[in-house]
Design an enzyme around this catalytic site. Sequence first.
Site, PDB file in Angstrom:
ATOM      1  N   ASP A 183      17.198  22.374 -14.282  1.00 17.79           N
ATOM      2  CA  ASP A 183      17.921  23.929 -14.143  1.00 17.79           C
ATOM      3  C   ASP A 183      19.401  23.608 -14.496  1.00 17.79           C
ATOM      4  OD1 ASP A 183      18.107  26.656 -13.619  1.00 17.79           O
ATOM      5  OD2 ASP A 183      19.492  25.978 -12.306  1.00 17.79           O
ATOM      6  N   GLU A 267      14.633  24.655 -19.610  1.00 15.77           N
ATOM      7  CA  GLU A 267      14.775  26.434 -20.033  1.00 15.77           C
ATOM      8  C   GLU A 267      15.349  26.235 -21.416  1.00 15.77           C
ATOM      9  OE1 GLU A 267      15.776  29.222 -16.155  1.00 15.77           O
ATOM     10  OE2 GLU A 267      17.289  27.718 -16.862  1.00 15.77           O
ATOM     11  N   CYS A 353      12.826  33.294   0.250  1.00 14.14           N
ATOM     12  CA  CYS A 353      11.899  34.348  -0.233  1.00 14.14           C
ATOM     13  C   CYS A 353      11.540  35.417   0.837  1.00 14.14           C
ATOM     14  CB  CYS A 353      10.546  33.394  -0.485  1.00 14.14           C
ATOM     15  SG  CYS A 353       9.134  34.581  -1.115  1.00 14.14           S
ATOM     16  N   ASP A 363      19.043  26.264  -7.026  1.00 14.89           N
ATOM     17  CA  ASP A 363      18.682  25.878  -8.145  1.00 14.89           C
ATOM     18  C   ASP A 363      17.657  24.977  -8.421  1.00 14.89           C
ATOM     19  OD1 ASP A 363      21.116  27.101  -9.211  1.00 14.89           O
ATOM     20  OD2 ASP A 363      22.526  25.400  -8.578  1.00 14.89           O
TER      21      ASP A 363
END
Length: 406
Positions: A183, A267, A353, A363
């Site tokens: 990331d 990504e 979460c 990250d």
Amino acid sequence: MLTGRRYRLNLSDEQAARCEEFGRVCRAVWNTGLEQRRAYRRRGAWVNYRQQAAELAESKSEHEWLNAAPGHCLQQTLVDLDKVCRTHGTWKVRWRSARRWEPSFRLPEGNKMLIERLNRRWGRVRLPKLGWVTFRISHPLGGVVRSATVSRDGNHWYVSFVVDDGKTTPKEHAWPDSGVGVDRGVVVAVACSDGWMRDRRFTTRGEIKRYRRLQQKLARQKKGSASRRQTLAAMRSISGRERDRRADFCAWTAHRLTERNALVVLEDLRTRNMTRSAKGTVEQPGSNVKAKAGLNRSILGKGWRQLATALKGRARYSGTTVVEVPAWFTSQTCSACAAVDPGSRESQARFRCTHCGHTMNADVNAARNILAAGLAVTACGDLDAGRSVKQEPAGNREELLLQPTY
């Protein structure tokens, strides 16, 4: 396998002046060839390399200044122009400005270059119309030279060799079952799915202050003056050190990731689109132009695209597969239960979460989601990211001569 070797040249005043002249001639050929291609496109026609090369040979008898540079450098300029026009389109190719473009020229015939090592630190190469040129041997050449590019970066000249080192890509990685998700961020440059994080400051606080003072000084100086050129040279020196540190960071990180992992997942970030300026003006109420400009500087300062390029180049030597996956919801998805909720990311560095209560670094959580997406892609056999290869310009002219004329 083709790779690059870059060395700093030690030119005499006469050789530096000749290199400047070669660069000016190549720039003029590029701009003239681009204008001709655009004029043809306005009429609905097309001109290719073969026709432009023939017209260049005829123009040498009328314009003596074209004979100042080696002929194959001018032909290679037209080869590069033809390639970029076919790849991106004639109207998207940029002009080479005398103020913004650093002089450079390419020598495609590497087999005609003589390279000798003088001692442990210095070597020399014989270049057309320049003679013997010494350069600093900072690392071994390690192969057969295919071509060379001479360019100026700031106040110094460099030569970049395209070398065939004789190596091949391994059929299998040393750790075939290993994989990592990466990331890329603006606070931490690299965060991996295994928890490893890497960041570095590419400029010191003193350099930032000095660069701002130089910018203020530049705004008060007259264009074309000697003092303005000195200020620009000082600014280039600071930005050059920043660029070298960023390149070193990307190369070191790419080497570590590819040597230890058979699969590296990134990504698919479109940095050009992400760093576009916001609409409006700074003075306009409610405008986020200033904030967007700061974000753009942070993105470009971390070298996201440079890291991806370094990974693909280094992966050729380790047999690593580099995959780029869509970046949708990777920072909002829980890596434990796969629940998607924007509220789960409490801050830049903390992820909690809202569904299962899983807590970890934001990250690293995103990097784990990236790895999971990459494993799903490789299981389907869809590797949409190919390994980068070095360009070998020496044989381009012969291939272009076989292309049909439009």
